[in-house]
Every structure is written in C-alpha cells, then in structure tokens.
Design a protein around this motif. Structure first.
Motif, PDB file in Angstrom:
ATOM      1  N   ILE A  45       0.824  -1.240  -0.002  1.00 39.84           N
ATOM      2  CA  ILE A  45       0.082  -0.003  -0.190  1.00 39.84           C
ATOM      3  C   ILE A  45       1.046   1.333   0.065  1.00 39.84           C
ATOM      4  O   ILE A  45       1.639   1.351   0.898  1.00 39.84           O
ATOM      5  N   LEU A  46       0.787   2.166  -0.846  1.00 35.83           N
ATOM      6  CA  LEU A  46       1.680   3.373  -1.128  1.00 35.83           C
ATOM      7  C   LEU A  46       0.530   4.523  -0.965  1.00 35.83           C
ATOM      8  O   LEU A  46      -0.271   4.724  -1.447  1.00 35.83           O
ATOM      9  N   ILE A  47       0.985   5.370   0.100  1.00 34.23           N
ATOM     10  CA  ILE A  47       0.085   6.329   0.679  1.00 34.23           C
ATOM     11  C   ILE A  47       0.714   7.733   0.442  1.00 34.23           C
ATOM     12  O   ILE A  47       1.758   7.981   1.027  1.00 34.23           O
ATOM     13  N   THR A  48       0.154   8.586  -0.447  1.00 38.40           N
ATOM     14  CA  THR A  48       0.762   9.881  -0.731  1.00 38.40           C
ATOM     15  C   THR A  48       0.301  10.809   0.602  1.00 38.40           C
ATOM     16  O   THR A  48      -0.893  10.907   0.817  1.00 38.40           O
ATOM     17  N   ARG A  49       1.414  11.167   1.112  1.00 42.52           N
ATOM     18  CA  ARG A  49       1.478  12.070   2.176  1.00 42.52           C
ATOM     19  C   ARG A  49       2.331  13.442   1.689  1.00 42.52           C
ATOM     20  O   ARG A  49       3.604  13.501   2.018  1.00 42.52           O
ATOM     21  N   PRO A  50       1.814  14.526   1.243  1.00 43.45           N
ATOM     22  CA  PRO A  50       2.651  15.446   0.788  1.00 43.45           C
ATOM     23  C   PRO A  50       3.301  16.392   1.734  1.00 43.45           C
ATOM     24  O   PRO A  50       4.361  17.124   1.639  1.00 43.45           O
ATOM     25  N   GLU A  51       2.868  16.352   3.023  1.00 42.24           N
ATOM     26  CA  GLU A  51       3.183  17.031   4.043  1.00 42.24           C
ATOM     27  C   GLU A  51       4.503  16.428   4.957  1.00 42.24           C
ATOM     28  O   GLU A  51       5.201  17.223   5.681  1.00 42.24           O
ATOM     29  N   LEU A  52       4.752  15.351   4.477  1.00 43.64           N
ATOM     30  CA  LEU A  52       5.811  14.458   5.317  1.00 43.64           C
ATOM     31  C   LEU A  52       7.246  15.027   4.772  1.00 43.64           C
ATOM     32  O   LEU A  52       7.387  15.081   3.352  1.00 43.64           O
ATOM     33  N   THR A  53       8.335  14.913   5.097  1.00 40.03           N
ATOM     34  CA  THR A  53       9.476  14.972   4.955  1.00 40.03           C
ATOM     35  C   THR A  53      10.278  13.806   4.949  1.00 40.03           C
ATOM     36  O   THR A  53      11.637  13.887   4.959  1.00 40.03           O
ATOM     37  N   ALA A  54       9.588  12.490   5.452  1.00 35.60           N
ATOM     38  CA  ALA A  54      10.150  11.268   5.620  1.00 35.60           C
ATOM     39  C   ALA A  54       9.411  10.266   4.759  1.00 35.60           C
ATOM     40  O   ALA A  54       8.105  10.436   4.829  1.00 35.60           O
ATOM     41  N   ALA A  55       9.875   9.166   4.568  1.00 33.49           N
ATOM     42  CA  ALA A  55       9.225   8.183   4.331  1.00 33.49           C
ATOM     43  C   ALA A  55       9.085   7.198   5.271  1.00 33.49           C
ATOM     44  O   ALA A  55      10.016   6.566   5.854  1.00 33.49           O
ATOM     45  N   VAL A  56       7.919   6.821   5.732  1.00 37.35           N
ATOM     46  CA  VAL A  56       7.785   5.690   6.771  1.00 37.35           C
ATOM     47  C   VAL A  56       7.153   4.445   6.061  1.00 37.35           C
ATOM     48  O   VAL A  56       6.074   4.500   5.453  1.00 37.35           O
ATOM     49  N   SER A  57       7.786   3.203   6.311  1.00 33.60           N
ATOM     50  CA  SER A  57       7.300   2.118   5.991  1.00 33.60           C
ATOM     51  C   SER A  57       7.056   1.101   6.908  1.00 33.60           C
ATOM     52  O   SER A  57       7.814   1.014   7.987  1.00 33.60           O
ATOM     53  N   LEU A  58       5.943   0.364   7.030  1.00 30.06           N
ATOM     54  CA  LEU A  58       5.521  -0.287   7.973  1.00 30.06           C
ATOM     55  C   LEU A  58       4.985  -1.656   7.511  1.00 30.06           C
ATOM     56  O   LEU A  58       4.090  -1.706   6.530  1.00 30.06           O
ATOM     57  N   ARG A  59       5.401  -2.588   8.153  1.00 31.06           N
ATOM     58  CA  ARG A  59       4.522  -3.923   8.004  1.00 31.06           C
ATOM     59  C   ARG A  59       3.947  -4.398   9.152  1.00 31.06           C
ATOM     60  O   ARG A  59       4.487  -4.823  10.124  1.00 31.06           O
ATOM     61  N   LEU A  60       2.603  -5.068   9.047  1.00 29.40           N
ATOM     62  CA  LEU A  60       1.854  -5.765   9.970  1.00 29.40           C
ATOM     63  C   LEU A  60       1.318  -6.732   9.358  1.00 29.40           C
ATOM     64  O   LEU A  60       0.658  -6.836   8.392  1.00 29.40           O
ATOM     65  N   GLY A  61       1.882  -8.054   9.954  1.00 33.28           N
ATOM     66  CA  GLY A  61       1.309  -9.184   9.232  1.00 33.28           C
ATOM     67  C   GLY A  61       2.064  -9.405   8.242  1.00 33.28           C
ATOM     68  O   GLY A  61       3.009  -9.374   7.825  1.00 33.28           O
TER      69      GLY A  61
END
Length: 252
Positions: A45-61
């Motif tokens: 799932i790739l989520i566009t968050r224009p306000e972020l200055t970082a890339a946050v990658s998460l894995r659940l299950g």
C-alpha cells in the motif's frame, strides 16, 4: 551510506489473535490515513502524504504500507514488498532525495496480562518520582522513552531505595497503549525496568487497550525485556528522512 546491519534481519515472528490484530490494524490505519481494510492485502500500500519530509514504511502481518510524498513514492513503486521494508533497498531507491535512515524498529504487542517480575525486594508506585528517573537519563534516552509526554506513568526502585526505572504509556486511537521505558544508568541490570513496564502494561490491558512495544532493532536488551514480559513481535517500521524533499518543501 552507513546503515545499521540489523535493518535487514528476519522480520515478523508471530501472528496476533484476531481481536488484537483488528485493534492494531485500525489504529495504525488511522495514523497512516488509510482504511483498516487495507491491512490484509498482499500487495503493498503506497500512501501519498505531501506534508511528510520522511518515508515511513510499516509492515503488519503480511501487509506492507509506505507513507511518503509523491516524489518518494515514484521512486519506490518498482520495489517489491520485501524491499519496501528493507533499509538498504529503500536507501538505494531514494538516493536522489538524499535519504538518511532515522530508525528501524520492531513492533510487539501484548495479549493479556504481562508476566509479572518478582517484587520481593522492590517497590512500584504510580507517578512516584518519575522525574528523578528521567533526570538520571541522557537527553536521547528521555526523548526515546517518550515518558515526558505520557500521563500514565509508574516508577520502580529497590526496597528503601531511590527510584531507578520508570515506564508509562500514551493512548493511540482509543485502542493501543504505546509504552515507554527509561532506566537510570546506575540502576540497570536489577529488573527495575521490567517491573515498571509490567505495571504500565497491566494497567493498559485492564483498561481495554492493547499494549504496544516499539523497539529499535539494535536495542537487543529492550527486545529481550519485551519478550520477558510476554510481548509478541508482529510488525516492524522503518523511517527514512528525505533531505532533498524537505528542502524543497521549505522553499515553496
């Protein structure tokens, strides 16, 4: 670019019960800005968050989700799910944005009351002298624990002694209790951190919350403490600062 070697180690070690998994997915989905139904999908799932200055990658299950500005997502789309949670692959793909690893952490959750440490020679009390424990920790340790901002806190110490450890939690999305622990340098190795953390986790579980333990992959002592209390590792998170993206955002 230097990278913590632990960032690409083996990942998820266990499955959560359905009731706990539902809570975890809902709260994290709210934080990322997607539907809870997104977790459970095999595709990333790739989520566009224009306000972020970082890339946050998460894995659940089995699900991997990445939240980042579009310029970062464009570089990440060719990657497979396994690469999206691997530090080296992320840094390589994001090279045009001058990436810097902020941290890689495991996510563990508690399903039930914690394994309570032996307390015959120690004491535990809510809010008792938590500040004095934090005063004995470094600035980085205080910041990482998050205890300064938490409202549910406990301190632990040796019987008739000064407090040597503190723990607490903040509520995320009316479902998760995000725990923080700090142990004074001179009090380590005495089980006080486990005692304080058990008190916080027990209170959270009794309040209808799922306790969450986030631990940097390099902090093996913290991981062992979580396992000792009964936490189950069921996810992981990587955050990467995007230097070029941040600079562009500040000049717009």
């Amino acid at each position: 670019m230097p990278l913590c070697p632990a960032c690409d180690t083996a990942r998820v070690s266990a499955e959560l019960a359905e009731s706990s998994r539902t809570v975890v997915n809902r709260v994290w989905a709210e934080r990322l800005g997607v539907s809870p139904l997104a977790f459970g999908a095999a595709e990333p799932i790739l989520i566009t968050r224009p306000e972020l200055t970082a890339a946050v990658s998460l894995r659940l299950g089995a699900t991997t989700a990445v939240a980042a500005p579009e310029e970062a997502l464009a570089l990440l789309r060719p990657l497979a799910a396994e690469q999206l949670i691997a530090g080296a692959a992320l840094l390589t793909a994001l090279e045009p944005l001058r990436p810097q690893l902020l941290g890689a952490a495991s996510l563990s959750f508690l399903e039930g009351q914690p394994e309570t440490p032996v307390t015959g020679t120690t004491w535990i009390a809510a809010e008792a002298d938590v500040g004095s424990v934090l005063d004995q920790c470094s600035g980085d340790e205080r910041e990482e624990s998050g205890l300064g901002e938490m409202t549910h806190r406990w301190a632990a110490g040796a019987r008739r002694g000064e407090p040597g450890a503190a723990a607490g939690y903040e509520v995320w999305g009316d479902g998760l209790a995000h725990l923080g622990v700090a142990v004074a340098a001179g009090a380590r190795g005495r089980g006080l951190g486990a005692l304080a953390a058990a008190a916080a986790a027990s209170h959270a579980w009794s309040s209808g919350l799922v306790p969450q333990w986030r631990c940097r992959l390099a902090h093996r002592h913290s991981a062992r403490l979580a396992e000792r209390l009964g936490f189950v590792r069921a996810g992981e998170q990587i955050a990467i600062n995007l230097g070029a993206a941040g600079e562009e955002r500040t000049t717009r």
